[in-house]
Scaffold this motif. Structure first.
Motif, mmCIF file in Angstrom:
data_model
loop_
_atom_site.group_PDB
_atom_site.id
_atom_site.type_symbol
_atom_site.label_atom_id
_atom_site.label_comp_id
_atom_site.label_asym_id
_atom_site.label_seq_id
_atom_site.Cartn_x
_atom_site.Cartn_y
_atom_site.Cartn_z
ATOM 1 N N GLN A 171 -5.283 -4.821 -1.095
ATOM 2 C CA GLN A 171 -6.670 -4.492 -1.404
ATOM 3 C C GLN A 171 -7.274 -5.406 -2.472
ATOM 4 O O GLN A 171 -8.491 -5.461 -2.636
ATOM 5 C CB GLN A 171 -6.770 -3.036 -1.881
ATOM 6 N N ILE A 203 4.114 -1.107 -3.453
ATOM 7 C CA ILE A 203 2.781 -1.475 -3.959
ATOM 8 C C ILE A 203 2.070 -2.450 -3.016
ATOM 9 O O ILE A 203 1.036 -3.015 -3.368
ATOM 10 C CB ILE A 203 2.866 -2.094 -5.371
ATOM 11 N N ARG A 239 -1.707 -1.535 -2.200
ATOM 12 C CA ARG A 239 -2.613 -1.795 -3.312
ATOM 13 C C ARG A 239 -2.818 -3.296 -3.506
ATOM 14 O O ARG A 239 -3.942 -3.748 -3.779
ATOM 15 C CB ARG A 239 -2.048 -1.163 -4.587
ATOM 16 N N GLU A 296 -10.245 -2.313 -6.021
ATOM 17 C CA GLU A 296 -9.153 -3.177 -6.493
ATOM 18 C C GLU A 296 -9.456 -4.657 -6.259
ATOM 19 O O GLU A 296 -8.779 -5.518 -6.826
ATOM 20 C CB GLU A 296 -7.852 -2.821 -5.768
ATOM 21 N N SER A 347 -12.502 -3.112 -1.678
ATOM 22 C CA SER A 347 -11.992 -1.997 -2.459
ATOM 23 C C SER A 347 -12.357 -2.186 -3.922
ATOM 24 O O SER A 347 -12.723 -3.275 -4.360
ATOM 25 C CB SER A 347 -10.466 -1.932 -2.293
#
Length: 439
Positions: free
Chosen positions: A121, A115, A118, A47, A45
């Motif tokens: 990732q 979260i 996220r 991220e 990703s």
């Protein structure tokens, strides 16, 4: 999958012949089997910022990339030798909740659950933890980091703490917190840190970024301020420390040979007449180098036990995350090229460019010499400096002048002797000329 493949074989071969329907069924079974293997694999990703150090790099110095005391994040969670710190993580969680009774444990878990996706990732590989396990890890590891930073920064808040009551534990934890494989996403830490009420009566610590920089001031520039760092781009603690070392503005590497390097060691540069100066005029960036008028200015660097693993992990991060802006890697190549022997290290120590906290010139040389070994070494950031040094050293008159100074002007008595010898030669020449005239 073996059973599936056996089914494929059984279905796909009847008396040595396959019809179209049977072949389609075989392909579908094989596709389903392969898909089962692919399901855990996630594409990288935008991220992604926390990586496993490749074996080819790790092999150079295993200890520089492996936590010694505490596991932070999922990569070393199953390392049994690090499990003893779990009780300290629980104690630090309780400490934070005791500091701020307004914070409810359930609220923390709910916030982290929001979260989780996220955060997952951010890791460059599949994390084999279910949702509850992953959230618990973020909670315990996140608050452990935050409370450690607060207690380190504000000794009055330590109380009776086994970590700070010993001379070695906090030092080792600092080492573990700068490892690439031992990171939590910075937004997870900020999320937990910001749960504290706005009116923190009696608190004597700044925000998370400032406090982290202060705690690691032995590794990064002490005068670094929040204004010099783009917080929105910082991904974790190691990345924050890198931001403290690199140029403030993005520097595009010139279009030159990426493997360009200085051909001369410190000793050879010294023999060519180049002088060394600690500190670069008008700069606080660790990586800045300046060569003007035969003087090579280099920012001071303290070499201590943490220096080598710190730079190795910064370099490992750049190999994955900053391949086009590998400033620290270029810096390591620059030092590697300059220092070939303990004598080279000794000259930089003599000129206060290196502060030796290891006690031995040989150790300093060894620590620096192979920092860039087994990595893609891009020296282009310093290519202009390399070119200037190369041009200067190729001029023979610099070597001649240096040789003359060191042979005849290295001490007051040598200067007096040289002047006397020159005067004697002049008198001899005058006498010879007078004799010729008389004749």
């Amino acid at each position: 999958m073996v059973e599936n493949m056996k089914t494929v074989e059984d279905i796909g071969t009847i008396n040595g012949e396959k019809n179209e329907l049977e072949y389609s069924v075989s392909i579908q079974i094989l596709a389903d089997s392969i898909r089962e293997k692919l399901n855990p694999l996630l594409p990288l990703s935008s991220e992604t910022c926390i990586y496993r150090v490749p074996e080819v790099i790790r092999r150079v110095s295993e200890a520089a990339y492996t936590p010694k005391l505490v596991s932070l994040g999922p990569f070393h969670r199953d390392n049994g030798s690090l499990g003893k710190m779990n009780v300290h993580k629980q104690m630090y969680l309780k400490t934070y909740l005791d500091w701020y009774p307004e914070i409810k444990l359930e609220s923390c878990l709910e916030a982290l659950r929001g979260i989780e996706g996220r955060a997952r990732q951010c890791y460059a590989e599949f994390i084999n933890l279910n949702s509850l396990q992953f959230v618990e890890m973020m909670l315990l590891d996140g608050f452990f980091i935050i409370v450690f930073l607060i207690k380190f920064y504000s000794p009055e808040r330590r109380g009776s703490d086994p970590i700070f009551d010993t001379m070695w534990m906090s030092w080792v934890i600092e080492h573990d917190m700068i490892l690439l494989e031992n990171q939590l996403p910075i937004f997870v830490l900020e999320h937990l840190f910001n749960l504290a009420p706005n009116s923190k009566q009696g608190d004597t610590y700044p925000d998370l970024f400032d406090m982290t920089i202060q705690v690691f001031e032995g590794l990064v520039e002490k005068t670094t301020t929040p204004d010099t760092i783009d917080r929105s781009k910082v991904t974790h603690i190691l990345d924050l420390l890198r931001a403290c070392c690199i140029p403030l503005f993005t520097v595009e590497s010139p279009q030159v040979d990426r493997m360009s390097k200085v051909r001369y060691s410190v000793t050879e540069l010294h023999d060519a007449g180049i002088k060394f100066k600690a500190g670069v005029s008008g700069s606080k960036c660790l990586l800045d180098v300046k060569f003007v008028g035969g003087i090579l200015e280099i920012q001071p660097l303290c070499i201590e036990d943490r220096t080598e693993p710190f730079f190795r992990n910064l370099i490992a991060l750049e190999q994955f995350h900053y391949p086009n802006h590998a400033y620290v890697t270029s810096y390591a190549v620059f030092l590697d090229n300059l220092i070939n022997t303990p004598k080279d290290a000794g000259l930089l120590i003599h000129h206060d460019i290196i502060e030796n906290c290891l006690g031995d010139h040989k150790e300093v040389s060894r620590s620096i010499k192979n920092l860039s070994k087994a990595v893609l070494a891009d020296g282009s950031y310093f290519s202009k400096d390399y070119a200037k040094l190369e041009t200067y050293c190729k001029r023979r008159r610099h070597k001649w002048m240096t040789s003359l100074r060191r042979t005849y002007f290295h001490s007051p008595w040598a200067i007096i002797s040289f002047i006397a010898a020159a005067f004697l030669i002049i008198l001899t020449l005058i006498q010879a000329i007078c004799s010729i005239i008389v004749l």
